[in-house]
Design a protein around this motif. Sequence first.
Motif, PDB file in Angstrom:
ATOM      1  N   PRO A 201     -17.066   0.194   3.173  1.00  0.00           N
ATOM      2  CA  PRO A 201     -17.250   1.055   2.007  1.00  0.00           C
ATOM      3  C   PRO A 201     -17.485   0.245   0.735  1.00  0.00           C
ATOM      4  O   PRO A 201     -17.125  -0.927   0.651  1.00  0.00           O
ATOM      5  N   SER A 202     -18.066   0.882  -0.263  1.00  0.00           N
ATOM      6  CA  SER A 202     -18.101   0.270  -1.594  1.00  0.00           C
ATOM      7  C   SER A 202     -16.706   0.384  -2.191  1.00  0.00           C
ATOM      8  O   SER A 202     -15.999   1.364  -1.969  1.00  0.00           O
ATOM      9  N   ASN A 207     -14.587   1.345  -9.021  1.00  0.00           N
ATOM     10  CA  ASN A 207     -15.080   2.283  -8.011  1.00  0.00           C
ATOM     11  C   ASN A 207     -14.005   2.430  -6.926  1.00  0.00           C
ATOM     12  O   ASN A 207     -14.019   1.730  -5.928  1.00  0.00           O
ATOM     13  N   ARG A 208     -13.059   3.344  -7.150  1.00  0.00           N
ATOM     14  CA  ARG A 208     -11.852   3.396  -6.330  1.00  0.00           C
ATOM     15  C   ARG A 208     -11.813   4.608  -5.394  1.00  0.00           C
ATOM     16  O   ARG A 208     -10.739   5.100  -5.040  1.00  0.00           O
ATOM     17  N   TRP A 209     -12.976   5.046  -4.955  1.00  0.00           N
ATOM     18  CA  TRP A 209     -13.019   6.279  -4.179  1.00  0.00           C
ATOM     19  C   TRP A 209     -12.249   6.196  -2.863  1.00  0.00           C
ATOM     20  O   TRP A 209     -11.738   7.205  -2.380  1.00  0.00           O
ATOM     21  N   ILE A 210     -12.127   5.011  -2.301  1.00  0.00           N
ATOM     22  CA  ILE A 210     -11.450   4.914  -1.002  1.00  0.00           C
ATOM     23  C   ILE A 210      -9.943   5.148  -1.112  1.00  0.00           C
ATOM     24  O   ILE A 210      -9.269   5.335  -0.096  1.00  0.00           O
ATOM     25  N   GLU A 211      -9.414   5.153  -2.344  1.00  0.00           N
ATOM     26  CA  GLU A 211      -7.992   5.423  -2.557  1.00  0.00           C
ATOM     27  C   GLU A 211      -7.703   6.908  -2.760  1.00  0.00           C
ATOM     28  O   GLU A 211      -6.528   7.313  -2.784  1.00  0.00           O
ATOM     29  N   THR A 303      -9.027  -6.425  -4.551  1.00  0.00           N
ATOM     30  CA  THR A 303      -9.462  -5.570  -3.442  1.00  0.00           C
ATOM     31  C   THR A 303      -8.724  -5.916  -2.152  1.00  0.00           C
ATOM     32  O   THR A 303      -8.594  -5.067  -1.263  1.00  0.00           O
ATOM     33  N   LEU A 304      -8.225  -7.144  -2.042  1.00  0.00           N
ATOM     34  CA  LEU A 304      -7.583  -7.611  -0.813  1.00  0.00           C
ATOM     35  C   LEU A 304      -6.064  -7.407  -0.817  1.00  0.00           C
ATOM     36  O   LEU A 304      -5.385  -7.773   0.142  1.00  0.00           O
ATOM     37  N   GLN A 344      -0.645  -3.014 -15.082  1.00  0.00           N
ATOM     38  CA  GLN A 344      -1.599  -3.269 -16.167  1.00  0.00           C
ATOM     39  C   GLN A 344      -3.033  -3.003 -15.707  1.00  0.00           C
ATOM     40  O   GLN A 344      -3.817  -2.350 -16.398  1.00  0.00           O
ATOM     41  N   ILE A 345      -3.352  -3.524 -14.538  1.00  0.00           N
ATOM     42  CA  ILE A 345      -4.702  -3.366 -14.006  1.00  0.00           C
ATOM     43  C   ILE A 345      -5.002  -1.895 -13.740  1.00  0.00           C
ATOM     44  O   ILE A 345      -6.101  -1.405 -14.019  1.00  0.00           O
ATOM     45  N   ASN A 346      -4.007  -1.180 -13.245  1.00  0.00           N
ATOM     46  CA  ASN A 346      -4.213   0.216 -12.891  1.00  0.00           C
ATOM     47  C   ASN A 346      -4.605   1.059 -14.102  1.00  0.00           C
ATOM     48  O   ASN A 346      -5.365   2.031 -13.985  1.00  0.00           O
ATOM     49  N   GLU A 347      -4.106   0.711 -15.269  1.00  0.00           N
ATOM     50  CA  GLU A 347      -4.439   1.446 -16.489  1.00  0.00           C
ATOM     51  C   GLU A 347      -5.886   1.214 -16.909  1.00  0.00           C
ATOM     52  O   GLU A 347      -6.504   2.071 -17.544  1.00  0.00           O
ATOM     53  N   LEU A 348      -6.429   0.068 -16.544  1.00  0.00           N
ATOM     54  CA  LEU A 348      -7.773  -0.307 -16.970  1.00  0.00           C
ATOM     55  C   LEU A 348      -8.826  -0.101 -15.885  1.00  0.00           C
ATOM     56  O   LEU A 348     -10.006   0.075 -16.189  1.00  0.00           O
ATOM     57  N   ALA A 349      -8.394  -0.138 -14.636  1.00  0.00           N
ATOM     58  CA  ALA A 349      -9.323  -0.032 -13.510  1.00  0.00           C
ATOM     59  C   ALA A 349      -9.582   1.435 -13.204  1.00  0.00           C
ATOM     60  O   ALA A 349      -9.013   2.018 -12.287  1.00  0.00           O
ATOM     61  N   VAL A 350     -10.456   2.022 -13.999  1.00  0.00           N
ATOM     62  CA  VAL A 350     -10.773   3.443 -13.851  1.00  0.00           C
ATOM     63  C   VAL A 350     -12.234   3.591 -13.452  1.00  0.00           C
ATOM     64  O   VAL A 350     -13.052   2.691 -13.651  1.00  0.00           O
ATOM     65  N   ASP A 351     -12.551   4.736 -12.874  1.00  0.00           N
ATOM     66  CA  ASP A 351     -13.903   4.968 -12.378  1.00  0.00           C
ATOM     67  C   ASP A 351     -14.924   4.806 -13.496  1.00  0.00           C
ATOM     68  O   ASP A 351     -14.784   5.383 -14.577  1.00  0.00           O
ATOM     69  N   ALA A 352     -15.962   4.018 -13.220  1.00  0.00           N
ATOM     70  CA  ALA A 352     -16.987   3.733 -14.227  1.00  0.00           C
ATOM     71  C   ALA A 352     -18.329   4.354 -13.878  1.00  0.00           C
ATOM     72  O   ALA A 352     -19.348   4.023 -14.477  1.00  0.00           O
ATOM     73  N   GLY A 353     -18.326   5.237 -12.875  1.00  0.00           N
ATOM     74  CA  GLY A 353     -19.568   5.894 -12.490  1.00  0.00           C
ATOM     75  C   GLY A 353     -20.562   5.004 -11.799  1.00  0.00           C
ATOM     76  O   GLY A 353     -21.770   5.230 -11.874  1.00  0.00           O
ATOM     77  N   VAL A 354     -20.072   3.979 -11.092  1.00  0.00           N
ATOM     78  CA  VAL A 354     -20.971   3.000 -10.469  1.00  0.00           C
ATOM     79  C   VAL A 354     -21.168   3.225  -8.968  1.00  0.00           C
ATOM     80  O   VAL A 354     -21.887   2.467  -8.330  1.00  0.00           O
TER      81      VAL A 354
END
Length: 365
Positions: A201-202, A207-211, A303-304, A344-354
Amino acid sequence: MLIYGESTRWTPAEDRYERMPYRNLGDSGLKLPVISLGLWHNFGDDAPLQTQKEILRKAFDLGVTHFDLANNYGPPNGSAELNFGRILREDFAGLRQELVISSKAGWDMWPGPYGFGGSRKYLVDSLDQSLERMGLDRVDIFYHHRPDPETPLEETMRALDHIVRSGRASYVGISSYSADLTARAQQIMRGLGTPLVIHQPSYSMLNRWIEKPSSNSMGPAHGRNLVQTLTDQGMGSIVFTPLAQGMLTDKYLDGVPEDSRAAASKSLNPEWLTEQNIEHIRELNKIAESRGQSLAQMAIAWTLREQDGGQVTSALVGASKASQIVNSVEAVQSLEFSQAELEQINELAVDAGVNIWAKATESTD
């Protein structure tokens, strides 16, 4: 050791297996390096063959044993497999048993109604062409590259079963399938006696769709997300675009460079580089610096990480020069995250429409 020049002979680094962690692919016995090399871009006829050789040599020296291709990688379609086949013969003779080579079919390859999709005819014909281009009698992994709503899932899965039984591939997998469709596909394959071992998957911080849990709690995935579903189904995963087509690098912190993917519109849409997305990327870069990593290295490592219900097996990266694969592999030196860093990362790692593959994952649910 990397020796430059067409007239010199390359000898692989003796310590290559000491540099890279390897993870089992689901319930199978196959192990993948946590970082794999994708030949999507930079291995077509528009890239110098010598540069391609240097990338592949350096990757192998660093313990990257998995090279990922597809029928339509280029440009033009098929040229990446042709170029890889030549390099395989010239540089990797006698090393085939140390490599995991994968290919895929599903997207447009040749004109007419038989050059795309998930039919048995297309998948078998395409793989036969891929094997001829690469000079191989089999690939280690063959994927259906994307869901095909116009072909019964049973036909596609029976084609993958036939491909393994005919000796064309050792393992089979799928790409860009939703959690529910993945569970349905695996049920069919287990019934046939050839379980799917991998999903591609991407996935990235942007781009966190798999979660995201399946919207259908009564579906085959029982409302669980793709990561959890893969664990349930005994499958591993290899994620592509972990750098969000280059957004998760330091290239775009101060604008769009003239030689970037965004400037060339090669695979990164300039419209994704919104002020909000750039601001999030700058803040993520600060976290990476505090970890002693580049943003790209942290993005790959993230990602890992271990997740609720599972873990990604391998991250698929690209490279246009040997130094880029060196930078990516250095991510393995710091794969652990503190809880504070993850928050911290979770607050910034949001869907960017990619996620340009979103329609493929939704088309057959």
